[in-house]
Write a protein that holds these residues in place. Structure first.
Motif, mmCIF file in Angstrom:
data_model
loop_
_atom_site.group_PDB
_atom_site.id
_atom_site.type_symbol
_atom_site.label_atom_id
_atom_site.label_comp_id
_atom_site.label_asym_id
_atom_site.label_seq_id
_atom_site.Cartn_x
_atom_site.Cartn_y
_atom_site.Cartn_z
ATOM 1 N N TYR A 260 -9.772 21.755 12.837
ATOM 2 C CA TYR A 260 -10.830 21.076 12.444
ATOM 3 C C TYR A 260 -11.895 21.396 13.378
ATOM 4 N N TYR A 261 -11.859 21.589 14.726
ATOM 5 C CA TYR A 261 -12.789 21.878 15.363
ATOM 6 C C TYR A 261 -13.527 23.297 15.469
ATOM 7 N N LYS A 262 -12.558 24.253 14.709
ATOM 8 C CA LYS A 262 -13.234 25.483 14.562
ATOM 9 C C LYS A 262 -14.184 25.367 13.394
ATOM 10 N N ARG A 263 -14.169 24.344 12.590
ATOM 11 C CA ARG A 263 -15.130 23.932 11.638
ATOM 12 C C ARG A 263 -16.727 23.913 12.260
ATOM 13 N N TYR A 264 -16.344 23.220 13.529
ATOM 14 C CA TYR A 264 -17.711 23.018 14.338
ATOM 15 C C TYR A 264 -18.134 24.520 14.769
ATOM 16 N N THR A 265 -17.433 24.937 15.499
ATOM 17 C CA THR A 265 -17.695 26.010 16.544
ATOM 18 C C THR A 265 -17.929 27.412 15.452
ATOM 19 N N ALA A 266 -17.232 27.576 14.439
ATOM 20 C CA ALA A 266 -17.418 28.640 13.421
ATOM 21 C C ALA A 266 -18.914 28.678 13.005
ATOM 22 N N ASP A 267 -19.745 27.976 12.757
ATOM 23 C CA ASP A 267 -21.174 28.082 12.337
ATOM 24 C C ASP A 267 -22.022 27.384 13.063
ATOM 25 N N ALA A 268 -21.673 25.984 13.605
ATOM 26 C CA ALA A 268 -22.801 25.331 14.289
ATOM 27 C C ALA A 268 -23.514 25.783 15.356
ATOM 28 N N PHE A 269 -22.700 26.771 16.287
ATOM 29 C CA PHE A 269 -23.297 27.293 17.416
ATOM 30 C C PHE A 269 -23.650 28.530 17.368
ATOM 31 N N ASP A 270 -23.595 29.086 16.162
ATOM 32 C CA ASP A 270 -23.737 30.543 15.864
ATOM 33 C C ASP A 270 -25.425 30.761 16.164
ATOM 34 N N PRO A 271 -25.734 32.066 16.897
ATOM 35 C CA PRO A 271 -27.053 32.432 17.375
ATOM 36 C C PRO A 271 -27.873 32.439 16.207
ATOM 37 N N ARG A 272 -27.525 32.562 14.987
ATOM 38 C CA ARG A 272 -28.471 32.880 13.685
ATOM 39 C C ARG A 272 -29.134 31.709 13.434
ATOM 40 N N HIS A 273 -28.880 30.361 14.068
ATOM 41 C CA HIS A 273 -29.474 29.170 14.044
ATOM 42 C C HIS A 273 -30.617 29.085 15.031
ATOM 43 N N PHE A 274 -30.415 29.981 16.026
ATOM 44 C CA PHE A 274 -31.448 29.836 17.125
ATOM 45 C C PHE A 274 -33.081 29.846 16.810
ATOM 46 N N PRO A 275 -33.371 30.782 15.775
ATOM 47 C CA PRO A 275 -34.769 30.782 15.448
ATOM 48 C C PRO A 275 -35.210 29.516 14.875
#
Length: 193
Positions: free
Chosen positions: A16-31
């Motif tokens: 379940y928590y991999k759903r958060y970490t797999a995409d939510a904190f990806d550096p591609r969201h930083f911009p």
């Protein structure tokens, strides 16, 4: 004993928590996080405002964001979750039109609309984004599910989590929204009094 009691909860929680970490904190969201922070600072410096709206839990996050941007970030922000506003405008203009009709009354050129919808297909928010685009209001979207959803297609800055897990998407939206508040403040720990 039901089937749920036979569940390996440690494994379930890990997945379940991999759903958060797999995409939510990806550096591609930083911009996008940086672009939203820059927009918020520009709104504050130019004495413009941020209008936030959503449905259901997304409306709660819109309220939370509006308060934090205003109180902590000193960015004028309003949310459209007041029951009298929703019911009066929905009654007179239809639910699919109430958000853009409210924006029509509140918005000034140079303002921003932050529209939050897991599906990205909520007619009231899609129509609000269309109105904003036609009236010099920057559109920031928070969506989930399909990458090609109509709300995301109308955004200037888009936050998207490609998942249909509503609670996960909503939780990530809230994390991204409050991250930008802290970016405007300039630190993660500060007095809120």
């Amino acid at each position: 004993m039901d089937a749920a009691s036979d569940t390996d909860w440690n494994g379930w929680l890990s997945d379940y928590y991999k759903r958060y970490t797999a995409d939510a904190f990806d550096p591609r969201h930083f911009p996008n996080l940086i672009a939203f922070r820059d927009l918020a600072i520009k709104l504050r410096d130019n004495k413009r405002k941020m209008m936030l709206a959503g449905n259901g839990a997304s409306a709660s996050f819109a309220s939370h964001g509006a308060v934090d941007f205003t109180k902590q970030g000193k960015v004028r922000a309003v949310d459209f979750n007041e029951p009298n506003l929703i019911t009066a405008f929905s009654n007179d203009y239809g639910y699919e039109n109430w958000v853009w009709r409210a924006m029509e009354r509140y918005a000034d050129p140079g303002d921003a609309a932050v529209l939050i919808s897991v599906s990205g297909t909520s007619p009231n928010l899609v129509k609000a984004a269309e109105w904003a685009r036609q009236n010099e209001v920057t559109v920031v979207t928070f969506t989930g599910k399909s990458e090609g959803n109509p709300l995301k297609a109308l955004g200037d800055i888009n936050f998207h989590l490609p998942s249909g897990a509503y609670n996960v998407v909503e939780g990530v939206h809230n994390i991204w929204l409050t991250t930008v508040v802290d970016m405007v403040v300039g630190r993660a720990e500060y007095s809120v009094g």
